[in-house]
Design an enzyme around this catalytic site. Sequence first.
Site, PDB file in Angstrom:
ATOM      1  N   LYS A   8     -10.258  -8.998   2.340  1.00 17.52           N
ATOM      2  CA  LYS A   8     -10.466 -10.350   2.902  1.00 17.52           C
ATOM      3  C   LYS A   8     -10.269 -10.312   4.407  1.00 17.52           C
ATOM      4  CE  LYS A   8      -6.060 -11.681   4.041  1.00 17.52           C
ATOM      5  NZ  LYS A   8      -5.543 -11.856   5.349  1.00 17.52           N
ATOM      6  N   ALA A  96      -3.217  -3.467   7.016  1.00 19.91           N
ATOM      7  CA  ALA A  96      -4.273  -3.760   7.979  1.00 19.91           C
ATOM      8  C   ALA A  96      -4.537  -5.247   8.152  1.00 19.91           C
ATOM      9  CB  ALA A  96      -5.561  -3.065   7.529  1.00 19.91           C
ATOM     10  N   GLY A  97      -3.925  -6.095   7.301  1.00 18.25           N
ATOM     11  CA  GLY A  97      -4.199  -7.532   7.366  1.00 18.25           C
ATOM     12  C   GLY A  97      -5.415  -7.930   6.556  1.00 18.25           C
ATOM     13  N   ALA A  99      -5.480  -7.656   3.060  1.00 16.30           N
ATOM     14  CA  ALA A  99      -5.057  -7.940   1.674  1.00 16.30           C
ATOM     15  C   ALA A  99      -5.478  -6.852   0.688  1.00 16.30           C
ATOM     16  CB  ALA A  99      -5.564  -9.315   1.211  1.00 16.30           C
ATOM     17  N   GLY A 100      -5.538  -5.612   1.141  1.00 19.76           N
ATOM     18  CA  GLY A 100      -5.966  -4.516   0.254  1.00 19.76           C
ATOM     19  C   GLY A 100      -5.116  -4.432  -1.010  1.00 19.76           C
ATOM     20  N   SER A 103      -5.627  -7.403  -3.254  1.00 16.06           N
ATOM     21  CA  SER A 103      -6.934  -7.361  -3.890  1.00 16.06           C
ATOM     22  C   SER A 103      -6.926  -6.375  -5.059  1.00 16.06           C
ATOM     23  CB  SER A 103      -7.980  -6.965  -2.851  1.00 16.06           C
ATOM     24  OG  SER A 103      -9.236  -7.154  -3.396  1.00 16.06           O
ATOM     25  N   ASP A 135      -1.206 -13.546  -1.240  1.00 16.93           N
ATOM     26  CA  ASP A 135      -2.662 -13.474  -1.069  1.00 16.93           C
ATOM     27  C   ASP A 135      -3.392 -13.180  -2.383  1.00 16.93           C
ATOM     28  OD1 ASP A 135      -2.713 -14.005   1.627  1.00 16.93           O
ATOM     29  OD2 ASP A 135      -2.746 -11.887   2.235  1.00 16.93           O
TER      30      ASP A 135
END
Length: 283
Positions: A8, A96-97, A99-100, A103, A135
Amino acid sequence: MEQEALAKLNLTLDVLGRRPDGYHDMKMVMQSISLTDRLTVLLNGGHGLRVVTSSHFLPQGEKNLAGKAALAFYAALEREMPGVDVTLVKRIPICAGMAGGSSDAAAVLRALNELEGTPFTPAQLARVGETVGSDVPFCVLGGTALAEGRGEILTPLPALPPCWLAVCKPEFPISTPELFNRLDGMRVRRRPDTEGVLAALEAGDLAGVARRMYNVFEDVLPPRQSARVEAIRSELIQLGAMGACMTGTGPTVFGLFETKAGAEEAVEKLKQDHRETFLARPV
Ligand code: C5P
């Protein structure tokens, strides 16, 4: 069961204040994109949880968010967990920001829900995800959405008009709790025009979205990191991006382009200095 876990981006990110529970109230426009991790989820007929990832940096097993999601799923189902194997091939950059991890957790929830005969609606599955991370509910539902509260109160929005994204992660890590702490000690001087972005999405006005994109954490980064993020942002704009912004607590910066050729050119250029640079589309 194979699942894709979509990264995202934040088209906007605003922090409204710190809450008594230690979390922060947020207001952010979230967009899922075509940069993905690939998961395989298997009910193996035995017992226990096994999570194997392609990254040495991530925990395996139930410490991985994907494992936590499997535990949360069977807890919500009020059933003992059967044997679950999760294999995770990472492509979304870590810390990294984007949301890996959230997700991946959402993809495990979706896969288990299908494998178990759809006991939960998507909205119920998003509620299960809330216990795994702020998230995760957005990642369960995806698309374009306004996220409020901790990030779990979601309002679907009109899709971002078709465009291309150059997504660039500089090679320094960011600690999300640390950045929230820094923000608590500062006065936020500039905020995104969230209402303006919502109106632009409603009108299908891509340029209107692009020029209003902003993330309050850009002002919260320590000076050296802030300068590196700003350098990438300006480079994206010079390369023709309609707008550019940091996502989440960073450090990834993305530029929004009208054409694929424009975004591709920016990706090629930025890749020379930043290995983790990707071409993506909103999904
Ligand atoms: O919910 P999640 O585990 O992803 O959050 C990670 C950290 O980010 C929290 O421990 C908290 O420090 C911070 N956070 C916050 N407010 C939010 C979301 C996250 O303070 N709305």
